[in-house]
Design a protein around this motif. Structure first.
Motif, PDB file in Angstrom:
ATOM      1  N   ARG A 156       0.810  -1.226   0.000  1.00  0.00           N
ATOM      2  CA  ARG A 156       0.000   0.000   0.000  1.00  0.00           C
ATOM      3  C   ARG A 156       0.838   1.269   0.000  1.00  0.00           C
ATOM      4  O   ARG A 156       0.303   2.354  -0.203  1.00  0.00           O
ATOM      5  N   CYS A 157       2.117   1.168   0.331  1.00  0.00           N
ATOM      6  CA  CYS A 157       2.972   2.366   0.224  1.00  0.00           C
ATOM      7  C   CYS A 157       4.355   1.957  -0.254  1.00  0.00           C
ATOM      8  O   CYS A 157       4.680   0.774  -0.340  1.00  0.00           O
ATOM      9  N   GLU A 171       7.422   8.870   6.094  1.00  0.00           N
ATOM     10  CA  GLU A 171       6.815  10.068   5.500  1.00  0.00           C
ATOM     11  C   GLU A 171       5.295  10.022   5.663  1.00  0.00           C
ATOM     12  O   GLU A 171       4.717   8.972   5.935  1.00  0.00           O
ATOM     13  N   LYS A 172       4.724  11.213   5.434  1.00  0.00           N
ATOM     14  CA  LYS A 172       3.293  11.376   5.719  1.00  0.00           C
ATOM     15  C   LYS A 172       2.426  10.351   4.981  1.00  0.00           C
ATOM     16  O   LYS A 172       1.538   9.728   5.566  1.00  0.00           O
ATOM     17  N   ASP A 173       2.709  10.171   3.687  1.00  0.00           N
ATOM     18  CA  ASP A 173       1.879   9.251   2.906  1.00  0.00           C
ATOM     19  C   ASP A 173       2.046   7.809   3.389  1.00  0.00           C
ATOM     20  O   ASP A 173       1.095   7.006   3.365  1.00  0.00           O
ATOM     21  N   GLU A 174       3.241   7.489   3.863  1.00  0.00           N
ATOM     22  CA  GLU A 174       3.492   6.129   4.375  1.00  0.00           C
ATOM     23  C   GLU A 174       2.731   5.912   5.691  1.00  0.00           C
ATOM     24  O   GLU A 174       2.126   4.858   5.910  1.00  0.00           O
ATOM     25  N   GLU A 222       0.075   7.509   6.611  1.00  0.00           N
ATOM     26  CA  GLU A 222      -1.366   7.464   6.306  1.00  0.00           C
ATOM     27  C   GLU A 222      -1.782   6.100   5.773  1.00  0.00           C
ATOM     28  O   GLU A 222      -2.854   5.586   6.092  1.00  0.00           O
ATOM     29  N   ALA A 223      -0.897   5.495   4.956  1.00  0.00           N
ATOM     30  CA  ALA A 223      -1.237   4.184   4.380  1.00  0.00           C
ATOM     31  C   ALA A 223      -1.252   3.100   5.449  1.00  0.00           C
ATOM     32  O   ALA A 223      -2.051   2.165   5.395  1.00  0.00           O
TER      33      ALA A 223
END
Ligand code: SF4
Length: 251
Positions: free
Chosen positions: A81-82, A161-164, A166-167
């Motif tokens: 997912r990330c 990181e932020k996207d990681e 969040e995932a």
């Protein structure tokens, strides 16, 4: 009846506790400590810093999920997912007692964790184990559950990181919901910031209580930070934070 085995076990616990106090910078036993080395009870949570066992567990908010940790792990699967999936060797899901009263949430796996598939097994992990076992008198595997905000190793041990985050965060939330601990401990700024959904200044806010989905949440330093900044002040700060956690587990 107290047996020789009980006595040896109590002496060993006392020795570990004294080593931990020395490590935390104390030159004498803190007055408020009620540790009872003569007790014939087998070790129970809180025995080292507090003599009474915690009250019956699971008095916290009702479960918000019927998923078990195994269900969550299955759902996570061989996650892609990330982008952290690209460099990992193993997914480090978490370890410990799936019914633990106490859950520690760290940041992410390092090289040792990535190699072994287990959280907190390197130097910082040993420090966390010392804090749990020598300082708090708990058994890491039996009395706690330990996981991270991301389950795959960030390259070069950089911050996730932020996207990681969040995932991966939905799975952390599902893990916490599956366990429903009495107390959560966020280890370090990324963990505290993720659980509280805001930027946490950990040096200012450690030692303070918050809530995550109705569960009391204590913020403290990450053991890796403690090893990097191994000052008397920092060691005593973590010691003090864990005392608060033990008191809350008992309440
Ligand atoms: S860090 Fe989490 S979301 Fe990202 S790949 Fe690993 S398990 Fe999946």
């Amino acid at each position: 009846m107290t047996t020789a085995k009980d006595g040896i076990s109590a002496l060993r616990s006392l020795k570990n506790y004294l080593i931990f106090l020395k490590d935390a910078g104390y030159s004498e036993i803190p007055l408020e400590t009620k540790w009872n080395p003569g007790s014939s009870r087998q070790r129970t949570p809180t025995q080292t810093l507090e003599s009474s066992p915690p009250s019956s567990r699971k008095a916290m908010p009702p479960k918000t999920s019927n998923l078990t940790l195994d269900d969550v792990k299955k759902e996570l699967g061989e996650c892609t997912r990330c982008k952290l999936c690209e460099g990992r060797n193993t997914i480090v899901f978490g370890s410990g007692n799936p019914n633990a009263d106490l859950v520690f949430v760290g940041e992410g796996p390092g090289a040792d964790e990535d190699a072994q598939g287990l959280p907190f097994v390197g130097r910082a992990g040993q420090k966390l184990t010392d804090i749990i076992e020598k300082g708090m008198g708990l058994n890491r595997q039996e009395d706690t559950y330990i996981c991270n905000i991301v389950k795959c190793r960030p390259p070069g041990n950089r911050d996730p990181e932020k996207d990681e985050i969040e995932a991966c965060k939905p799975f952390l939330i599902k893990q916490i919901n599956a366990i429903q601990p009495k107390v959560l401990v966020a280890l370090g700024k990324p963990s505290a910031s993720t659980l509280l959904g805001r930027n946490v200044a950990i040096t200012k806010e450690r030692g303070t209580w918050h809530e995550f989905q109705g569960i009391p949440l204590m913020l403290t330093f990450h053991p890796a930070y403690l090893l990097r900044a191994y000052t008397l002040e920092n060691r005593q700060a973590v010691f003090s934070d864990m005392k608060q956690v033990l008191a809350r587990l008992k309440s």
